[in-house]
Design an enzyme around this catalytic site. Structure first.
Site, PDB file in Angstrom:
ATOM      1  N   GLU A 177       0.811  -1.230   0.000  1.00 62.27           N
ATOM      2  CA  GLU A 177       0.000   0.000   0.000  1.00 62.27           C
ATOM      3  C   GLU A 177       0.842   1.278   0.000  1.00 62.27           C
ATOM      4  OE1 GLU A 177      -2.592   0.550   3.410  1.00 62.27           O
ATOM      5  OE2 GLU A 177      -3.608   2.235   2.468  1.00 62.27           O
ATOM      6  N   LYS A 219      -2.602  -1.818  -3.081  1.00 64.77           N
ATOM      7  CA  LYS A 219      -3.610  -0.912  -2.505  1.00 64.77           C
ATOM      8  C   LYS A 219      -3.077   0.495  -2.660  1.00 64.77           C
ATOM      9  CE  LYS A 219      -6.145   0.248   1.705  1.00 64.77           C
ATOM     10  NZ  LYS A 219      -7.013  -0.300   2.749  1.00 64.77           N
TER      11      LYS A 219
HETATM   12  P1  13P Z   1      -8.975   5.051   4.377  1.00 71.36           P
HETATM   13  O1  13P Z   1      -9.929   4.510   3.337  1.00 71.36           O
HETATM   14  O2  13P Z   1      -9.656   5.685   5.531  1.00 71.36           O
HETATM   15  O3  13P Z   1      -7.879   5.864   3.773  1.00 71.36           O
HETATM   16  O4  13P Z   1      -8.278   3.791   5.029  1.00 71.36           O
HETATM   17  C1  13P Z   1      -7.808   2.773   4.231  1.00 71.36           C
HETATM   18  C2  13P Z   1      -6.543   2.266   4.764  1.00 71.36           C
HETATM   19  O5  13P Z   1      -6.390   1.089   4.935  1.00 71.36           O
HETATM   20  C3  13P Z   1      -5.456   3.233   5.042  1.00 71.36           C
HETATM   21  O6  13P Z   1      -4.285   2.550   5.302  1.00 71.36           O
END
Ligand code: 13P
Length: 333
Positions: A177, A219
């Site tokens: 991510e 992600k």
């Molecule tokens: P948000 O959708 O609130 O950004 O959170 C997703 C997430 O996993 C952030 O690391």
């Protein structure tokens, strides 16, 4: 590494019309949100709130996996059932955040490096024994005149690769991510440029360690203008630029791509995802892994009236359904 197992987990996670719900806020982040709403910042309150989220009736129609935090994966409902067993009964994959937050990147003012590689293999093994099938590691990048630096992108990419390797050796799907923060007044074009460069760096490092690309989920943030930008991005622009960026900078054989909401408005996050699917067909599975954009309504309602679990759950289900519809380009206001 059992490639078939990794692919099997991913196909369940990204199977239309479902997406992932992130409820893995760290203690700090969760407490900050509670504080703002006047909710006591205790382990019991966090448990109570997470129980509400996990036990929403029929949430499994829209949600394929939930990402938990270390505290949450060990918790139980009021009547003594483990959270993990509730998710398993619903056929929801159990995910776990395994990074340990952000530290300062030495000699780079304001830039962050993700912590948590030490001891990660043991922690992953424990989570796997508990029933987790996927994991998450998040890095953040700030757009400003001089950031993100090449060093910041490279250092974080190296960590992604090491983390992904350990996950895959244990047959746990790594979610990688890289989040380009929405804070700032940058244009959508600038966000495109930074996202593209960072994706190139991330995948170059993953390839160096021979990470099995069909066995990971990316992600990511969307390509979108900063929150304080003069020119706000419309869904069609976000969709066009984001899809173009991924087509050019993400390997086509990636297991799947999911989005964080990153501070976008709830409706905005839904409309942007919907617009991408209306431009389909897309070469990879593409869905949501939102935290705030799905939880906001439920959290606010529960904070105001902790007895009104039913209404909070109705709101969570509705938000999950909206994004499920958007994940197949079928969202209607
Ligand atoms: P948000 O959708 O609130 O950004 O959170 C997703 C997430 O996993 C952030 O690391």
């Amino acid at each position: 590494m059992n490639q078939g197992k990794l692919i099997g987990t991913i196909s369940r996670l990204v199977m239309p019309p479902k997406g992932i719900l992130a409820i893995d806020e760290s203690l700090d982040t969760c407490n900050k949100r509670f504080l703002k709403l006047g909710v006591p910042q205790t382990e019991e309150k966090r448990r109570e709130y997470r129980e509400l989220l996990i036990t929403v009736p029929e949430i499994e129609n829209y949600i394929s996996g939930m990402i938990l935090f270390d505290e949450t994966i060990r918790q139980f409902t009021n009547d003594g059932k483990s959270f993990i067993s509730i998710l398993k009964e619903k056929g929801i994959e159990v995910g776990i955040k395994v990074d340990q937050g952000l530290g300062d990147l030495p000699s780079h003012d304001g830039e962050k490096i993700t912590k948590g590689l030490e001891g990660i293999a043991d922690r992953l093994q424990e989570y796997k024994n508990m029933g987790a099938t996927f994991a998450k590691w998040r890095a953040v990048y700030t757009i400003s005149e001089n950031t993100p630096s090449e060093d910041c992108m490279k250092e974080n990419a190296l960590l992604f690769a090491k983390y992904a390797l350990i996950c895959q050796e244990l047959d746990i799907v790594p979610i990688v991510e890289p989040e380009i923060l929405i804070d700032g007044n940058h244009s959508i074009e600038k966000c495109y440029e930074v996202t593209a460069r960072n994706l190139d760096i991330v995948f170059a490092e993953l390839q160096k360690l021979d990470i099995f690309i069909p066995g990971i989920i990316l992600k990511t943030s969307m390509v979108i203008s900063g929150k304080e930008a003069e020119k706000k991005s419309f869904p069609d622009d976000v969709a066009k630029m984001t899809i173009k960026c991924f087509k050019e900078h993400v390997p086509e054989n990636i297991g799947g791509i999911v989005f964080l909401s990153g501070g976008q408005g709830d409706l905005e996050a839904t409309l942007n995802l919907d617009a991408m699917h209306k431009m389909g067909p897309l070469p990879w599975p593409l869905t949501f892994s939102y935290g705030r954009a799905i939880q906001n309504g439920a959290l606010n309602t529960w904070a105001k009236d902790p007895q009104n679990i039913k209404m909070a759950q109705i709101l969570l289900l509705a938000a999950a359904k909206n994004n499920s519809d958007a994940s197949v380009g079928q969202y209607k206001k």
